[in-house]
Design an enzyme around this catalytic site. Structure first.
Site, PDB file in Angstrom:
ATOM      1  N   SER A 278       0.941  -1.807  -0.600  1.00 19.59           N
ATOM      2  CA  SER A 278      -0.006   0.209   0.038  1.00 19.59           C
ATOM      3  C   SER A 278       1.122   1.637   0.402  1.00 19.59           C
ATOM      4  O   SER A 278       0.709   2.126  -0.913  1.00 19.59           O
ATOM      5  CB  SER A 278      -1.241  -0.382   1.647  1.00 19.59           C
ATOM      6  OG  SER A 278      -0.745  -0.306   2.541  1.00 19.59           O
ATOM      7  N   HIS A 308      -1.724  -8.565   1.929  1.00 14.84           N
ATOM      8  CA  HIS A 308      -1.266  -8.026   2.790  1.00 14.84           C
ATOM      9  C   HIS A 308      -2.602  -7.175   3.718  1.00 14.84           C
ATOM     10  O   HIS A 308      -2.859  -8.211   4.457  1.00 14.84           O
ATOM     11  CB  HIS A 308      -1.047  -7.152   1.506  1.00 14.84           C
ATOM     12  CG  HIS A 308      -0.798  -5.227   2.237  1.00 14.84           C
ATOM     13  ND1 HIS A 308       0.042  -4.985   3.646  1.00 14.84           N
ATOM     14  CD2 HIS A 308      -0.640  -4.188   1.646  1.00 14.84           C
ATOM     15  CE1 HIS A 308       0.280  -4.130   3.734  1.00 14.84           C
ATOM     16  NE2 HIS A 308      -0.345  -3.184   2.083  1.00 14.84           N
ATOM     17  N   HIS A 354       5.924 -12.647   7.254  1.00 16.37           N
ATOM     18  CA  HIS A 354       6.434 -11.372   6.628  1.00 16.37           C
ATOM     19  C   HIS A 354       7.333 -10.947   5.938  1.00 16.37           C
ATOM     20  O   HIS A 354       8.270 -12.160   5.658  1.00 16.37           O
ATOM     21  CB  HIS A 354       6.351 -10.180   8.196  1.00 16.37           C
ATOM     22  CG  HIS A 354       6.279  -8.913   7.689  1.00 16.37           C
ATOM     23  ND1 HIS A 354       6.873  -7.208   6.984  1.00 16.37           N
ATOM     24  CD2 HIS A 354       4.914  -8.457   8.260  1.00 16.37           C
ATOM     25  CE1 HIS A 354       6.788  -6.994   6.783  1.00 16.37           C
ATOM     26  NE2 HIS A 354       5.353  -6.993   7.406  1.00 16.37           N
ATOM     27  N   ARG A 363       3.580  -5.078  16.331  1.00 17.22           N
ATOM     28  CA  ARG A 363       2.518  -4.197  16.314  1.00 17.22           C
ATOM     29  C   ARG A 363       1.549  -5.545  17.029  1.00 17.22           C
ATOM     30  O   ARG A 363       0.302  -5.549  17.476  1.00 17.22           O
ATOM     31  CB  ARG A 363       2.014  -4.426  15.309  1.00 17.22           C
ATOM     32  CG  ARG A 363       3.025  -3.384  14.390  1.00 17.22           C
ATOM     33  CD  ARG A 363       2.420  -2.830  13.156  1.00 17.22           C
ATOM     34  NE  ARG A 363       2.768  -3.808  12.123  1.00 17.22           N
ATOM     35  CZ  ARG A 363       3.107  -4.515  10.694  1.00 17.22           C
ATOM     36  NH1 ARG A 363       2.081  -3.127  10.585  1.00 17.22           N
ATOM     37  NH2 ARG A 363       2.924  -5.199  10.306  1.00 17.22           N
ATOM     38  N   ASP A 409      -1.814  -8.785  12.061  1.00 19.27           N
ATOM     39  CA  ASP A 409      -3.229  -9.009  11.579  1.00 19.27           C
ATOM     40  C   ASP A 409      -3.662 -10.539  12.371  1.00 19.27           C
ATOM     41  O   ASP A 409      -4.747 -10.657  12.634  1.00 19.27           O
ATOM     42  CB  ASP A 409      -3.442  -9.623   9.925  1.00 19.27           C
ATOM     43  CG  ASP A 409      -2.870  -8.036   9.058  1.00 19.27           C
ATOM     44  OD1 ASP A 409      -3.528  -7.057   9.675  1.00 19.27           O
ATOM     45  OD2 ASP A 409      -2.585  -8.060   7.799  1.00 19.27           O
TER      46      ASP A 409
HETATM   47  C1  LIG Z   1       3.093 -12.092   4.085  1.00 24.46           C
HETATM   48  C2  LIG Z   1       3.894 -13.011   3.174  1.00 24.46           C
HETATM   49  C3  LIG Z   1       3.339 -12.622   1.918  1.00 24.46           C
HETATM   50  C4  LIG Z   1       5.125 -12.691   3.237  1.00 24.46           C
HETATM   51  O1  LIG Z   1       5.405 -13.342   2.149  1.00 24.46           O
HETATM   52  P1  LIG Z   1       6.697 -14.100   1.277  1.00 24.46           P
HETATM   53  O2  LIG Z   1       8.146 -12.614   1.625  1.00 24.46           O
HETATM   54  O3  LIG Z   1       6.650 -14.377  -0.173  1.00 24.46           O
HETATM   55  O4  LIG Z   1       7.665 -14.646   2.853  1.00 24.46           O
HETATM   56  P2  LIG Z   1       8.400 -15.956   2.876  1.00 24.46           P
HETATM   57  O5  LIG Z   1       9.555 -16.107   1.991  1.00 24.46           O
HETATM   58  O6  LIG Z   1       8.572 -16.516   3.467  1.00 24.46           O
HETATM   59  O7  LIG Z   1       7.957 -16.971   1.408  1.00 24.46           O
HETATM   60  C5  LIG Z   1       8.012 -18.779   1.530  1.00 24.46           C
HETATM   61  C6  LIG Z   1       7.830 -19.817   1.469  1.00 24.46           C
HETATM   62  O8  LIG Z   1       6.269 -19.739   2.804  1.00 24.46           O
HETATM   63  C7  LIG Z   1       4.868 -19.843   2.307  1.00 24.46           C
HETATM   64  N1  LIG Z   1       4.911 -18.938   3.642  1.00 24.46           N
HETATM   65  C8  LIG Z   1       5.344 -17.774   4.043  1.00 24.46           C
HETATM   66  N2  LIG Z   1       4.196 -17.351   5.329  1.00 24.46           N
HETATM   67  C9  LIG Z   1       3.182 -18.480   5.693  1.00 24.46           C
HETATM   68  C10 LIG Z   1       1.982 -18.966   5.781  1.00 24.46           C
HETATM   69  N3  LIG Z   1       1.868 -17.981   6.893  1.00 24.46           N
HETATM   70  N4  LIG Z   1       1.401 -19.856   5.554  1.00 24.46           N
HETATM   71  C11 LIG Z   1       1.318 -20.694   4.502  1.00 24.46           C
HETATM   72  N5  LIG Z   1       2.663 -20.385   4.040  1.00 24.46           N
HETATM   73  C12 LIG Z   1       3.247 -19.527   4.283  1.00 24.46           C
HETATM   74  C13 LIG Z   1       4.955 -18.897   1.324  1.00 24.46           C
HETATM   75  O9  LIG Z   1       3.888 -18.458   1.317  1.00 24.46           O
HETATM   76  C14 LIG Z   1       6.143 -19.078   0.060  1.00 24.46           C
HETATM   77  O10 LIG Z   1       5.572 -20.478  -0.328  1.00 24.46           O
HETATM   78  P3  LIG Z   1       6.086 -20.733  -2.110  1.00 24.46           P
HETATM   79  O11 LIG Z   1       7.635 -21.030  -2.123  1.00 24.46           O
HETATM   80  O12 LIG Z   1       5.319 -22.265  -2.158  1.00 24.46           O
HETATM   81  O13 LIG Z   1       5.756 -19.557  -2.331  1.00 24.46           O
HETATM   82  C15 LIG Z   1       3.603 -14.438   3.461  1.00 24.46           C
HETATM   83  O14 LIG Z   1       3.996 -15.130   5.199  1.00 24.46           O
HETATM   84  C16 LIG Z   1       1.654 -15.022   3.763  1.00 24.46           C
HETATM   85  O15 LIG Z   1       1.462 -15.457   2.878  1.00 24.46           O
HETATM   86  N6  LIG Z   1       1.648 -14.915   4.851  1.00 24.46           N
HETATM   87  C17 LIG Z   1       0.035 -14.907   5.143  1.00 24.46           C
HETATM   88  C18 LIG Z   1      -0.895 -13.788   4.963  1.00 24.46           C
HETATM   89  C19 LIG Z   1      -0.829 -12.614   5.948  1.00 24.46           C
HETATM   90  O16 LIG Z   1      -0.757 -12.797   7.577  1.00 24.46           O
HETATM   91  N7  LIG Z   1      -0.311 -11.328   5.661  1.00 24.46           N
HETATM   92  C20 LIG Z   1      -0.859 -10.287   6.386  1.00 24.46           C
HETATM   93  C21 LIG Z   1       0.851  -9.934   5.914  1.00 24.46           C
HETATM   94  S1  LIG Z   1       1.462  -8.240   7.663  1.00 24.46           S
END
Ligand SMILES: CC(C)(COP(=O)(O)OP(=O)(O)OC[C@H]1O[C@@H](n2cnc3c(N)ncnc32)[C@H](O)[C@@H]1OP(=O)(O)O)[C@@H](O)C(=O)NCCC(=O)NCCS
Length: 472
Positions: A278, A308, A354, A363, A409
């Site tokens: 954002s 996000h 994250h 947070r 979140d």
């Molecule tokens: C926030 C988020 C998008 C960060 O993504 P990122 O920077 O790509 O995170 P990573 O590098 O740790 O991801 C590596 C792998 O772990 C997975 N992973 C990361 N967090 C995960 C979670 N909470 N549950 C399951 N799998 C997860 C990713 O989907 C990715 O899988 P892939 O290689 O098969 O695509 C991710 O942690 C996520 O999807 N979290 C859940 C949604 C969420 O809470 N979002 C709010 C963020 S403030």
């Protein structure tokens, strides 16, 4: 009366830490409790701008060619993780420690920013002042800003009509972003630009738009809530209340604890440096000289994505699905099974992980502390606490998740739910209201510093293959 909890001694500690750590000196130069009586944010900013313009000029001329790291193919293919590419003055994120707003951590903000009641949570207006000026405001300055925001809060009638043109069950973020777009017709920046304003003055109408936008988004957001869930019975603003308190009031929640929660919520969700979807979207769109309304509406559309801002909605829905399947007193063993079931069905566990953080999000921690203080026996809070123990080891076991810890979140939904704000689909709108404070503060500085159009280079897979062949 100023309600600081040990604020002055904390500031002196910060100052002495800065003396020992030269890298902190610049940020702490900004850290002064305001002692003079100037209550006008605009004139404070006007004074600061020339100094910061000079600072940027000096960095460019003296260090313009210094390298900040290498760009690898992984970075290009991996969503630009770890690539330093943006200037964002209002906050800085440390992967291990979490966010600092103008050098202050969340617990430090809770200590030094003025509160609406003794010992209470920080007021979002205080954070806005801090983000814009780098200075901790007095209670008088915050009260004067609250008053100014209330005076700017009248939303034109056409905005409501525009929202009403959407089906009542359209996603609340769609209704909210549409309302923000409709506010754009009042943009002072656009009018000034059409009249040929000199670029050295861009920041002034940007400031006007930003303050009006920040003042009006809670009104638009509350309208969406009341329209969708409370038979369109709109609650007017209460002139005796501050920004966060008024937002809770207009939504229909008047318990003192809910007002405090809203102050904390809006403060901590406001800014998380510049690279998140954002903030970066707002900054990118604004770099085309789009006004604050256009830029912030774009930011909201990014916030509406499930990876996000929508994650807060997903968390409460997911927690409720756990309760539905396993009951409120679910055992840790059953919780583990449910987490695995979620992962095995190809979904993420919402509220964990994250893009940058590598530890528990502060947070999350401050919301947990709020829950321990105000609702320790809430069954869903207990479930959230159990998830804190159960989820990280499972995510670690997957072997690919870089941060198994909870993010912002993971907690907010159960707090809101406790006070009666149970409509999970609406939660991202609350996040959006808060984000206006961070994104608009930086946007004013974008204009004041004359930051340029953003235009990174992109390449094709073929280009990468050829380049890598030559480099081998
Ligand atoms: C926030 C988020 C998008 C960060 O993504 P990122 O920077 O790509 O995170 P990573 O590098 O740790 O991801 C590596 C792998 O772990 C997975 N992973 C990361 N967090 C995960 C979670 N909470 N549950 C399951 N799998 C997860 C990713 O989907 C990715 O899988 P892939 O290689 O098969 O695509 C991710 O942690 C996520 O999807 N979290 C859940 C949604 C969420 O809470 N979002 C709010 C963020 S403030």
């Amino acid at each position: 009366m100023v309600f600081f909890k040990g604020g002055v001694s904390l500031l002196s500690k910060l100052r002495s830490r800065a003396v020992q750590h030269p890298s902190l000196r610049d940020s702490v130069r900004w850290l002064q409790v305001q002692t003079f009586s100037d209550l006008d944010l605009h004139s404070q900013l006007k004074e600061l701008i020339p100094e910061q313009q000079e600072r940027l000029k000096k960095i460019k001329s003296e260090h313009g060619k210094v390298q900040l790291g290498n760009i690898t193919v992984d970075m290009v293919l991996g969503g630009m993780r770890g690539m330093t590419g943006l200037l964002w003055e209002t906050s800085l994120l440390d992967p291990e420690e979490g966010i600092r707003f103008r050098g202050l951590s969340i617990p430090e903000c809770q200590k030094v920013l003025p509160a609406a009641k003794p010992g209470g949570e920080p007021m979002p207006e205080g954070l806005l002042w801090l983000l814009l000026t780098g200075k901790v405001p007095t209670k008088e300055q915050v009260d004067s800003l609250s008053k100014e925001l209330r005076s700017r809060a009248t939303v034109p009638d056409h905005v409501y009509k525009t929202i009403n043109a959407l089906p009542v069950n359209a996603h609340p973020m769609t209704q909210f972003a549409t309302g923000v777009m409709a506010l754009q017709v009042q943009s002072e920046f656009q009018m000034a630009y059409e009249k040929g304003i000199h670029k050295s003055k861009y920041w002034e109408p940007t400031y006007e738009d930003s303050l009006s936008l920040i003042a009006q988004v809670p009104v638009v957001a509350a309208y969406v809530y009341r329209r969708m869930y409370k038979n369109e019975q709109v609650i007017p603003m209460d002139d005796s209340l501050d920004y966060g308190g008024n937002f809770a009031h207009m939504l229909g929640f008047d318990s003192p604890d809910m007002l405090e929660l809203m102050r904390l919520y809006v403060t901590i969700h406001s800014d998380h440096e510049g690279g998140n979807v954002s903030a970066h979207t707002g900054h990118l769109v604004a770099s085309a000289l789009s006004d604050p309304y256009l830029s912030f509406a774009a930011a909201l559309n990014g916030l509406a994505g499930p990876l996000h801002g929508l994650a807060n909605q997903e968390v409460l829905l997911w927690i409720k699905s756990v309760v539905e399947e396993c009951g409120e007193n679910v055992t840790k063993e059953n919780l583990k099974d449910y987490v695995w079931k979620t992962l095995n069905s190809g979904k993420v566990v919402p509220g964990f992980g994250h893009g940058v953080l590598r530890k528990t999000d502060p947070r999350y921690t401050c919301q947990r502390e709020f829950a321990l203080k105000h609702l320790p026996d809430d069954p869903l809070f207990k479930l959230v606490s159990n998830l804190y123990e159960v989820v990280p080891p499972i995510l670690l076991e997957l072997g690919k998740v870089k941060n198994p810890w909870p993010n912002v979140d993971a907690h907010s939904g159960v707090l809101l739910n406790h006070y009666g704000l149970t409509e999970a689909r609406y939660f991202t709108v609350l996040f959006g209201v808060s984000r206006a404070i961070g994104i608009c503060s930086q946007l004013i500085w974008d204009r004041a510093l004359g930051l340029p159009l953003e235009r990174p280079k992109s390449v094709t897979m073929e280009w990468l293959e050829n380049y890598c062949k030559k480099a081998a």
